[in-house]
Design a protein around this motif. Structure first.
Motif, PDB file in Angstrom:
ATOM      1  N   CYS A   2       0.730  -1.234  -0.297  1.00  0.00           N
ATOM      2  CA  CYS A   2      -0.228   0.022   0.179  1.00  0.00           C
ATOM      3  C   CYS A   2       1.227   1.545  -0.098  1.00  0.00           C
ATOM      4  O   CYS A   2       1.646   1.475   0.917  1.00  0.00           O
ATOM      5  CB  CYS A   2      -1.185  -0.068   1.158  1.00  0.00           C
ATOM      6  N   ALA A   3       0.057   2.055  -0.481  1.00  0.00           N
ATOM      7  CA  ALA A   3       1.267   3.426  -0.695  1.00  0.00           C
ATOM      8  C   ALA A   3       0.242   4.686  -1.374  1.00  0.00           C
ATOM      9  O   ALA A   3      -0.330   4.783  -1.439  1.00  0.00           O
ATOM     10  CB  ALA A   3       2.417   3.122  -2.514  1.00  0.00           C
ATOM     11  N   GLN A   4       0.137   5.965  -0.516  1.00  0.00           N
ATOM     12  CA  GLN A   4       0.000   6.866  -0.666  1.00  0.00           C
ATOM     13  C   GLN A   4       0.492   8.210  -0.920  1.00  0.00           C
ATOM     14  O   GLN A   4       1.613   8.160  -0.672  1.00  0.00           O
ATOM     15  CB  GLN A   4      -0.958   7.528   0.699  1.00  0.00           C
TER      16      GLN A   4
ATOM     17  N   ALA B 115       5.014   7.429  10.834  1.00  0.00           N
ATOM     18  CA  ALA B 115       6.042   6.687  10.485  1.00  0.00           C
ATOM     19  C   ALA B 115       6.472   6.366  11.586  1.00  0.00           C
ATOM     20  O   ALA B 115       6.646   6.775  12.855  1.00  0.00           O
ATOM     21  CB  ALA B 115       7.133   7.748   9.544  1.00  0.00           C
ATOM     22  N   GLY B 116       7.203   4.874  11.584  1.00  0.00           N
ATOM     23  CA  GLY B 116       7.304   4.481  12.412  1.00  0.00           C
ATOM     24  C   GLY B 116       6.200   3.903  13.859  1.00  0.00           C
ATOM     25  O   GLY B 116       6.938   3.172  14.766  1.00  0.00           O
ATOM     26  N   ILE B 117       4.784   4.369  14.049  1.00  0.00           N
ATOM     27  CA  ILE B 117       4.131   3.865  15.300  1.00  0.00           C
ATOM     28  C   ILE B 117       3.163   2.924  14.262  1.00  0.00           C
ATOM     29  O   ILE B 117       2.505   3.678  13.127  1.00  0.00           O
ATOM     30  CB  ILE B 117       4.037   5.208  15.542  1.00  0.00           C
ATOM     31  N   THR B 118       2.637   1.853  14.539  1.00  0.00           N
ATOM     32  CA  THR B 118       2.066   1.430  14.272  1.00  0.00           C
ATOM     33  C   THR B 118       1.013   0.702  15.621  1.00  0.00           C
ATOM     34  O   THR B 118       1.027   0.857  16.565  1.00  0.00           O
ATOM     35  CB  THR B 118       2.333  -0.112  13.456  1.00  0.00           C
TER      36      THR B 118
ATOM     37  N   VAL C  45       2.873  -5.495  10.866  1.00  0.00           N
ATOM     38  CA  VAL C  45       2.687  -4.309   9.673  1.00  0.00           C
ATOM     39  C   VAL C  45       3.714  -3.318  10.118  1.00  0.00           C
ATOM     40  O   VAL C  45       4.660  -3.914  10.414  1.00  0.00           O
ATOM     41  CB  VAL C  45       1.807  -3.578   9.484  1.00  0.00           C
ATOM     42  N   SER C  46       3.891  -2.389   8.886  1.00  0.00           N
ATOM     43  CA  SER C  46       5.062  -1.603   9.772  1.00  0.00           C
ATOM     44  C   SER C  46       5.286  -0.393   8.455  1.00  0.00           C
ATOM     45  O   SER C  46       4.363  -0.683   7.650  1.00  0.00           O
ATOM     46  CB  SER C  46       6.741  -2.845   9.372  1.00  0.00           C
ATOM     47  N   ARG C  47       5.550   0.526   9.145  1.00  0.00           N
ATOM     48  CA  ARG C  47       5.463   1.871   8.689  1.00  0.00           C
ATOM     49  C   ARG C  47       6.801   2.568   9.071  1.00  0.00           C
ATOM     50  O   ARG C  47       7.281   3.037   9.374  1.00  0.00           O
ATOM     51  CB  ARG C  47       4.556   2.878   9.595  1.00  0.00           C
ATOM     52  N   SER C  48       7.814   2.332   7.942  1.00  0.00           N
ATOM     53  CA  SER C  48       9.081   2.813   7.273  1.00  0.00           C
ATOM     54  C   SER C  48       9.172   4.716   7.049  1.00  0.00           C
ATOM     55  O   SER C  48      10.204   4.961   7.551  1.00  0.00           O
ATOM     56  CB  SER C  48      10.128   2.161   7.044  1.00  0.00           C
ATOM     57  N   THR C  49       8.644   4.715   6.251  1.00  0.00           N
ATOM     58  CA  THR C  49       8.348   5.655   5.727  1.00  0.00           C
ATOM     59  C   THR C  49       6.722   6.401   5.633  1.00  0.00           C
ATOM     60  O   THR C  49       5.963   6.009   5.895  1.00  0.00           O
ATOM     61  CB  THR C  49       8.780   5.622   4.146  1.00  0.00           C
ATOM     62  N   THR C  50       6.351   7.156   5.236  1.00  0.00           N
ATOM     63  CA  THR C  50       5.361   8.359   5.464  1.00  0.00           C
ATOM     64  C   THR C  50       4.869   7.707   4.180  1.00  0.00           C
ATOM     65  O   THR C  50       3.035   7.229   4.727  1.00  0.00           O
ATOM     66  CB  THR C  50       5.062   9.544   4.858  1.00  0.00           C
ATOM     67  N   GLU C  51       5.032   7.210   2.915  1.00  0.00           N
ATOM     68  CA  GLU C  51       3.877   6.730   1.924  1.00  0.00           C
ATOM     69  C   GLU C  51       3.346   5.627   1.733  1.00  0.00           C
ATOM     70  O   GLU C  51       2.854   5.141   1.491  1.00  0.00           O
ATOM     71  CB  GLU C  51       4.782   7.677   0.579  1.00  0.00           C
ATOM     72  N   ASP C  52       4.339   4.637   2.691  1.00  0.00           N
ATOM     73  CA  ASP C  52       4.495   2.906   2.960  1.00  0.00           C
ATOM     74  C   ASP C  52       3.770   2.339   3.818  1.00  0.00           C
ATOM     75  O   ASP C  52       4.494   2.708   4.865  1.00  0.00           O
ATOM     76  CB  ASP C  52       5.502   2.175   2.345  1.00  0.00           C
ATOM     77  N   PHE C  53       2.698   1.177   3.331  1.00  0.00           N
ATOM     78  CA  PHE C  53       2.643   0.759   4.455  1.00  0.00           C
ATOM     79  C   PHE C  53       2.188  -0.638   4.225  1.00  0.00           C
ATOM     80  O   PHE C  53       0.521  -1.271   3.875  1.00  0.00           O
ATOM     81  CB  PHE C  53       1.155   1.655   5.102  1.00  0.00           C
ATOM     82  N   PRO C  54       3.110  -1.803   3.752  1.00  0.00           N
ATOM     83  CA  PRO C  54       2.462  -3.292   3.465  1.00  0.00           C
ATOM     84  C   PRO C  54       2.305  -3.666   4.993  1.00  0.00           C
ATOM     85  O   PRO C  54       2.470  -3.333   6.002  1.00  0.00           O
ATOM     86  CB  PRO C  54       4.170  -3.377   3.367  1.00  0.00           C
ATOM     87  N   LEU C  55       1.559  -5.237   4.743  1.00  0.00           N
ATOM     88  CA  LEU C  55       0.654  -5.301   5.403  1.00  0.00           C
ATOM     89  C   LEU C  55       1.005  -7.232   4.988  1.00  0.00           C
ATOM     90  O   LEU C  55       1.185  -7.405   3.680  1.00  0.00           O
ATOM     91  CB  LEU C  55      -1.673  -5.622   5.077  1.00  0.00           C
TER      92      LEU C  55
END
Lengths: 111, 112
Positions: B23-25, B52-55, B66-76
């Motif tokens: 997923c990307a935005q 980013a960094g908070i899930t 999940v992980s959120r290493s950047t603002t844009e991406d949120f892979p499941l």
């Protein structure tokens, strides 16, 4: 435990008439409510929202009413158009970022 | 603006396999969400992120990561796929909690 309920799976309305879609919730901590519209094979799209400090919000043909004492909200579409035929979901959120969706109401507007 | 994009659109997995739904935005939104929708049901929140960094977990997090290493991406990530994970998965983003969520087109996953 369904915190947001839409008890009418489907609704049919004549073109030009009013469509009223209903939603009930159980959690008194919900402070933000939204309605989404969904076509098959697409993601939901936002329609209208309301904060718990209000009891009505209007946007063009769409009006959302919130009755906090009854834990009930409704979406009015006036006048209804064939392009409004879709599944409508209500959703609610409380501080803490959880979101809860109802099971949806399928609206058919008959030309 | 592409909005919210999801890949793949469709996937068939065998029981026990793993996969990552992407997923990307491109709207610079702080909040991102993963939902699943089972037939005849509403959307249920799996995980969400407020930056980013908070899930954090949603209503139905079991079997997912999940992980959120950047603002844009949120892979499941699905580990050890099970038939109960057969569903349509939607990713969404919003600027704040009390803003509208923008949804991707969904990924239809079947586990056999």
């Amino acid at each position: 435990d369904q915190q947001v309920k839409q008890n009418s799976p489907s609704l049919s309305v004549q073109e030009g008439r009013i469509s009223i879609l209903n939603c009930d919730y159980t959690n008194s901590m919900f402070d933000y409510f939204l309605w989404y519209k969904k076509y098959p094979a697409e993601g939901p799209t936002f329609l209208i929202s309301i904060s718990s400090i209000k009891d009505k919000n209007e946007d063009g043909r769409f009006t959302v009413f919130l009755n906090k004492s009854a834990k009930h909200l409704s979406l009015h579409i006036v006048p209804s158009q064939p392009g409004d035929s879709a599944v409508y979901f209500c959703a609610a959120s409380a501080i803490g970022n959880q979101f809860y969706f109802g099971t949806g109401t399928s609206l058919t507007v008959i030309p | 603006n592409a909005g919210v994009t999801q890949t793949p659109k469709f996937r068939i997995l065998k029981i026990g396999q793993s996969m990552t739904l992407q997923c990307a935005q491109d709207m610079n939104h702080n909040y991102m969400y993963w939902y699943r929708q089972d037939p005849g049901m509403g959307l249920k929140l799996i995980y969400y992120s407020v930056g980013a960094g908070i899930t954090d977990k949603g209503e139905v997090p079991n079997g997912y990561n999940v992980s959120r290493s950047t603002t844009e991406d949120f892979p499941l990530r699905l580990e050890l796929a099970a038939p109960s994970q057969t569903s349509v998965y939607f990713c969404a983003s919003s600027q704040q909690r009390i803003n509208e969520q923008f949804f991707g087109p969904g990924t239809r996953l079947t586990v056999l």
